[in-house]
Design an enzyme around this catalytic site. Structure first.
Site, PDB file in Angstrom:
ATOM      1  CD  GLU A  53      46.536  45.663  31.292  1.00  0.00           C
ATOM      2  OE1 GLU A  53      45.564  46.296  31.760  1.00  0.00           O
ATOM      3  OE2 GLU A  53      47.711  45.982  31.474  1.00  0.00           O
ATOM      4  CG  ASP A  62      44.849  47.221  35.514  1.00  0.00           C
ATOM      5  OD1 ASP A  62      43.724  46.822  35.868  1.00  0.00           O
ATOM      6  OD2 ASP A  62      45.897  46.563  35.647  1.00  0.00           O
ATOM      7  CG  ASP A  71      48.124  50.567  35.040  1.00  0.00           C
ATOM      8  OD1 ASP A  71      47.738  50.387  33.870  1.00  0.00           O
ATOM      9  OD2 ASP A  71      48.552  49.658  35.770  1.00  0.00           O
ATOM     10  CG  ASP A  91      51.812  48.632  31.915  1.00  0.00           C
ATOM     11  OD1 ASP A  91      52.539  49.420  31.265  1.00  0.00           O
ATOM     12  OD2 ASP A  91      52.235  47.858  32.794  1.00  0.00           O
TER      13      ASP A  91
END
Ligand code: 0R9
Length: 642
Positions: free
Chosen positions: A427, A500, A502, A504
């Site tokens: 990503e 990641d 997180d 997103d």
């Protein structure tokens, strides 16, 4: 010498040898000694209670995971028979617990059904693989008890008091020298018991986890049986008709089916044989599909929905948006396939096919508005398939013209041996940059993705082909898509999603997994899809090698280990990684890409049902359940990037 040896006659010695064989090769009896095998022990005992329910004598089964991972299962059936068995000269109950495969054979004409198959190995296998087991029976006004250690009788069945009512209670502690771990997963057991409750109309099953301070509990009882099952599976979907279609037939091979169509594009058919989830399908599924295709086409022709010039609807058109559960009971089931979850009995195909032919066509004639809603959907699926075919042709032509046009963003590896090659789907451009520099270019390829991905849950196949975000993924993997997907053509043995930790990152992971799940399913089934696990923390100190930690527990462990070496917490500097982009190429290699040190999580299909549920929930139309899910799970989301 064992102190009980002198008590055994020739038959008992044979018995002991039998159970010894189970301890020597547990995998042969329960599949494996992993957590999966461990859970099988519980299913085995619970199944005995379920059989008693199927025989019509038991209405409730209670399961408790006690502290110390002791399992306690109670049923309110007739109680295992306690009288001396004519053949073994010991009580029937002890026979069931000490003789391999004794279960049904000793039941006489009691109506006791053997479930067979995946489980159904018998209580004696559970006994053999337990450090200790204790069975308590209420029967004929008496309370009886017996106990065992590693399958050997240490207390023979004796009447220890009076009792009201009837039933059986089994407590056991699995043997930690045999199983990799004794940590039962509450959620896995809970899901299975919910499933059993759906499949056994009216049976109440409760589960309680007493291992933690606040015990977890659940209770399942469904008067609607399979109808409730389908309603549950569709709870977050938009339905095309209010009540599921239900068909049932008793006989040599009892069949029960519930069907409900939704506006979604996926096909979800779950099949069971003797309550065992036949994930790989088999003859019952075959019979169901054949009949469904025939009945729908016949109806469409007879009612002029399909005109003379139109070609027939294909099976996949008719199954778009379907949710169905097919449950059959087979006396001697033959299980085939990789995981022994494919029904092989050929006679079942015809039984299911003819009963669905008859019952479903009657249903459609009697419910024309439901028939119309379903067929409208089938027709539009068929048109979309035609459009998708054209789009696919176009993609195929284009790629054959632009000879081997790999996506521009792809940094390919030099090896062409798919078995050793891996592609990291990364990503963001900055992480992609680090990955490109840090990788071993011989066998590691990097494909950076950026921007908003297409939500495949909301798009039909014709929109997927040619989509500029997904196309690079399709071309890089190189094995086609949808019905054309050919797993033998993949260019990389490992497709690794690196995102990641997180929100997103989790979004992109879910989107890609949805995509693979719907359009490249064999890639997951074949075990080619992985999730990279980047570290969350780095502990460093001058003169000490950096220590990377992948979870909060890891970090705690690392602190403790270092403390034991005299390194205090205060002297360490802690870096928390917010994203992959924060790591330089070398760190990314060390922590996340080096096969020697990285952690990869293999994505499995084992839980296609769960995956579909979550995908639908997170990606589908209904907003409210999505919000609920996120609220419920927010507490589990670590390191939210705020
Ligand atoms: C808590 C888990 N429950 C059990 O393990 C269980 C086994 C079992 C059973 C019978 C009834 N309840 C049971 N619970 C049973 C009783 C009779 C006939 N068949 C079965 C009867 O009363 O005549 N049994 C399972 C195997 C056997 N009993 C048998 F082989 F001993 F008969």
């Amino acid at each position: 010498m064992e102190k009980y040896d002198h008590k055994y006659g020739a038959e008992q010695i044979q018995v002991l040898e039998g159970l010894e064989a189970v301890r020597k090769r547990p995998g042969m009896y329960i599949g494996s000694t992993s957590i999966r095998g461990l859970h099988h022990l519980v299913y085995e005992i619970v199944d005995n209670g379920v059989d008693e329910a199927l025989a019509g004598y038991c209405t409730e089964i209670n399961v408790i995971i006690e502290q110390g991972n002791v399992i306690c299962v109670t049923d309110n059936g007739r109680g295992i028979p306690v009288e001396i068995h004519p053949k073994t000269h010991i009580s029937t109950a002890e026979t069931v617990y000490t003789v391999l495969h004794a279960g049904g054979k000793f039941g006489g004409d009691s109506g006791y059904k053997v479930s067979g198959g995946l489980h159904g190995v018998g209580a004696s296998v559970v006994n053999a693989l337990s450090t200790w087991a204790e069975v308590t029976i209420k029967r004929d006004g008496g309370l009886y008890q017996m106990s065992f250690e590693k399958g050997k009788t240490v207390k023979k069945l004796e009447r220890i008091g009076d009792a009201e009512g009837t039933g059986t209670k089994v407590r056991f502690l699995a043997d930690d020298t045999i199983f990799e771990s004794l940590d039962y997963e509450y959620e896995v057991l809970e899901k299975r018991f919910r499933e059993i409750a759906f499949l056994t109309k009216g049976l109440k099953i409760t589960i309680e986890d007493q291992r933690e301070e606040t015990p977890k509990k659940a209770e399942f009882c469904y008067e609607g049986g399979l109808i409730s099952f389908v309603e549950y599976l569709n709870k977050n979907k938009e339905k095309l008709h209010k009540t599921p279609i239900y068909i049932e037939k008793d006989g040599e091979v009892p069949v029960e089916i519930a069907i409900q169509y939704t506006s979604s594009y996926s096909e979800n058919i779950y099949t069971f044989t003797n309550n065992i989830n036949t994930i790989e399908g088999g003859t019952h599924l075959e019979g169901f599909k054949r009949a469904l295709t025939k009945v729908m086409n016949d109806y469409a022709r007879n009612h002029n929905i399909l005109k003379e010039k139109d070609s027939n609807l294909q099976g996949e058109d008719i199954r778009e948006g379907i949710t169905a559960v097919v449950s059959v009971k087979v006396k001697e089931p033959q299980f085939e396939g990789q995981t022994k979850t494919k029904l092989g009995n050929s006679e079942v195909t015809g039984v299911v096919q003819s009963m669905v032919n008859e019952a479903l066509s009657t249903f459609l004639e009697e419910n024309p508005s439901v028939a119309k809603a379903i067929l409208d959907k089938c027709i539009s699926a068929s048109r979309a398939r035609e459009a998708a075919r054209k789009a696919r042709e176009l993609v195929r032509k284009k790629s054959s013209l632009e000879t081997s046009t790999l996506p521009g963003k792809l940094a390919d590896c030099s090896s062409k041996n798919a078995d050793e090659c891996e592609v990291y789907i990364v990503e963001g451009d900055s992480a992609g940059g680090s990955a490109k520099q840090g990788r071993d270019r011989k066998f590691q390829a990097i494909l950076p993705l950026w921007g908003k991905m297409l939500n495949v849950e909301k798009a039909r196949a014709d929109k997927i082909y040619g989509n500029d975000k997904l196309n690079p993924v399709i071309v890089a993997i190189g094995a086609g898509i949808g019905a054309d997907f050919d797993v033998t053509k993949i260019r990389y043995g490992k497709v690794i999603i690196m995102a990641d930790a997180d929100v997103d990152g989790s979004h992109i992971r879910t989107l890609l997994l949805t995509f693979f799940f719907r359009y490249m399913r064999p890639l997951i089934e074949n075990g080619n899809v992985y999730l990279a696990q980047p570290p969350l923390y780095k502990l460093s100190k001058k003169g000490m090698e950096d220590k990377y930690c992948y979870t909060d527990e890891d970090l705690e462990k690392a602190y403790k280990e270092l403390e034991e070496k005299g390194i205090t917490r205060d002297s360490l500097s802690l870096q928390r990684y917010k994203g992959l982009g924060e790591m330089n190429p070398e760190q990314l290699w060390d922590t996340t890409m080096n096969p020697e040190t990285r952690i990869l999580i293999k994505v499995t299909m084992e839980d296609a049902q769960k995956a579909d549920e979550i995908f639908t929930l997170l990606m589908g139309d209904e907003v409210e359940p999505r919000r609920e899910f996120i609220q419920q799970n927010a507490k589990y989301v670590r390191n939210l990037d705020i």
